[in-house]
Design an enzyme around this catalytic site. Structure first.
Site, mmCIF file in Angstrom:
data_model
loop_
_atom_site.group_PDB
_atom_site.id
_atom_site.type_symbol
_atom_site.label_atom_id
_atom_site.label_comp_id
_atom_site.label_asym_id
_atom_site.label_seq_id
_atom_site.Cartn_x
_atom_site.Cartn_y
_atom_site.Cartn_z
ATOM 1 N N SER A 108 12.416 30.841 77.212
ATOM 2 C CA SER A 108 12.674 29.688 78.076
ATOM 3 C C SER A 108 14.055 29.741 78.715
ATOM 4 C CB SER A 108 12.466 28.399 77.264
ATOM 5 O OG SER A 108 12.500 27.261 78.078
ATOM 6 N N ASP A 251 9.101 25.631 82.900
ATOM 7 C CA ASP A 251 8.519 24.384 82.394
ATOM 8 C C ASP A 251 9.484 23.212 82.517
ATOM 9 O OD1 ASP A 251 10.293 25.029 80.359
ATOM 10 O OD2 ASP A 251 8.847 24.782 78.727
#
Length: 452
Positions: A108, A251
């Site tokens: 991430s 995200d």
């Protein structure tokens, strides 16, 4: 017994250090494959499980992808390879293609030297805890490779990017387009670099992409949602209408307006809730976290919207939304959930929801947030002796009670122990920075004296 490897967001760590090593990841693929193959109804149907593997742009992704693929194949599971693909893209494709599971290789927003493995179930949701526990149990068993005629097969999913682009576009109202808008899109040199610019361009926007030259080592490095200064400069330099910042696996979303002002997930949640109220007439409730700014809670309640705080982490926001049957939730970091659009947080889809809200209202972000001014926060990390009983201290309790009484209705106090070090995090929000500072320092002093 607690889980040994799975955290709140899969398995993550520094590449080369356990557990992010090629031998462990191979065994992880095998273990996950055996759990999938033994799922109820699987053996009776005779159908071979198929999993989708996507990744971000870290140099280690190739190594870990090969290890996962080998493990799944040894377990008799077929593999589809999506290549670089946002985490929410893997979730969508897993569901749309009726696959057994999806796997994302990404850390991430972390630097390139970290990586991780995250699983999605067949419905595009994160794996239930009990399935993760079964995978961990299989990790202790010896690897028993399938016979040659039972090995899993692997192939590329050549149209993965195109399928996901079309899905993202489908979440934007057909009555609107982005013609006449100039957007700067920062992809963080990450998983969205091939898809995000196309989504906004195909909807009509004039797109200026940045953070779209990954080299395996520059993901999240001075760009993206964790370093929005680059986007703020680019928006001003290009006289753009809006800037969109994604993180390494896309995200998260942060937005910059034409003046260079940055809007975080707390503010964007308020914008989306207000848009739903204007469109549908009512929103029953929304979910934030323990860190959501108090001003947003106050503003939502004034709008007649219930507000619930979950533990920090999008996993917990999602749990609260499902428990209550609500649609909208967010973290200040930019994880935004809109469950009537997607099963997981999606930076591109969230950006389109914000753009649709602006189109519908005819307002700017600043205008939609009129009257909502984030409260100043003061955070003090207080180091304690390991094992110090801060909860049992009467002096600390008095300091907290005094602050809460003084701030009643106009601020809040949050005390959290670090999960990784002997540190107590003291956070105070108030309408005035001086009040936040004063109360935080008083509580921190009490903690220091009580735990010295």
């Amino acid at each position: 017994m607690g889980r040994r490897y799975f955290g709140t967001d899969g398995i993550r760590g520094k590449v080369g250090d356990a557990p992010i090593t090629p031998d462990f990841v191979l065994r992880l693929g095998y273990a996950a494959g055996k759990v999938l193959a033994s799922a109820p109804g699987r053996a009776a149907s005779g159908a071979r499980p198929t999993v989708l593997i996507g990744k971000d742009t870290r140099v280690s992704g190739y190594m870990l992808e090969a290890a996962l693929e080998a493990g799944f194949s040894a377990a008799g599971v077929d593999v589809m390879l999506a290549g670089p693909m946002p985490t929410p893209g893997v979730a969508y494709l897993t569901r749309a293609l009726r696959l057994s599971a999806g796997v994302v290789i990404s850390a991430s927003h972390n630097p390139y030297h970290d990586n991780g493995i995250k699983f999605f179930s067949a419905d595009g949701n994160k794996l239930p805890d009990e399935i993760e526990a079964k995978i961990e149990a299989w990790l202790d068993k010896p690897l028993d490779c399938a016979a040659s005629d039972g090995l899993g097969k692997a192939r590329r999913l050549d149209d993965a990017a195109g399928r996901y682009i079309e899905f993202c576009k489908s979440t934007f109202p057909a009555a609107f387009d982005l013609r006449g808008m100039k957007l700067v899109v920062d992809c963080a040199h990450g998983a969205a670099y091939q898809v995000a610019p196309h989504v906004f361009h195909e909807l009509g926007a004039d797109v200026i992409p940045i953070g779209v030259a990954p080299n395996g080592f520059n993901i999240n490095d001075g760009v993206g949602a964790t370093a929005p200064d680059a986007l703020m400069r680019a928006v001003r330099a290009n006289h753009a209408d809006l800037g969109i910042a994604l993180d390494g696996d896309a995200d998260r979303l942060l937005v910059v307006d034409h003046t260079g002002r940055l809007y975080n997930g707390d503010e964007l949640l308020y914008v989306l809730v207000k848009d739903r109220i204007a469109t549908n007439g009512q929103v029953e409730g929304a979910v934030g976290t323990l860190m959501t700014n108090f001003a947003v809670e106050v503003a939502l309640k004034e709008a007649g919207v219930q507000f619930v705080r979950a533990a920090v982490g999008d996993r917990y926001v999602l749990e609260q939304l499902r428990e209550r049957g609500w649609q909208l939730g967010a973290e200040g970091s930019g994880h935004i959930l809109s469950l009537d659009r997607h099963s997981t947080g999606d930076g591109i889809v969230s950006a389109l929801l914000v753009l649709a809200a602006l189109k519908r209202s005819g307002k700017t972000l600043a205008q939609m947030l009129e009257g909502v001014t984030l409260f100043p926060q003061k955070l003090i990390n207080v180091r304690m002796k390991p094992g110090a009983d801060w909860k049992g201290s009467e002096a600390i309790r008095r300091a907290i009670d005094s602050a809460e009484q003084a701030l009643s209705g106009s601020g809040r106090v949050l005390i959290r122990a670090s999960g990784t070090e002997p540190v107590l995090r003291v956070m105070v929000e108030a309408r005035q920075a001086t009040d936040a500072n004063r109360h935080a320092e008083a509580i921190a002093d009490a903690v220091k004296q009580a735990t010295a």
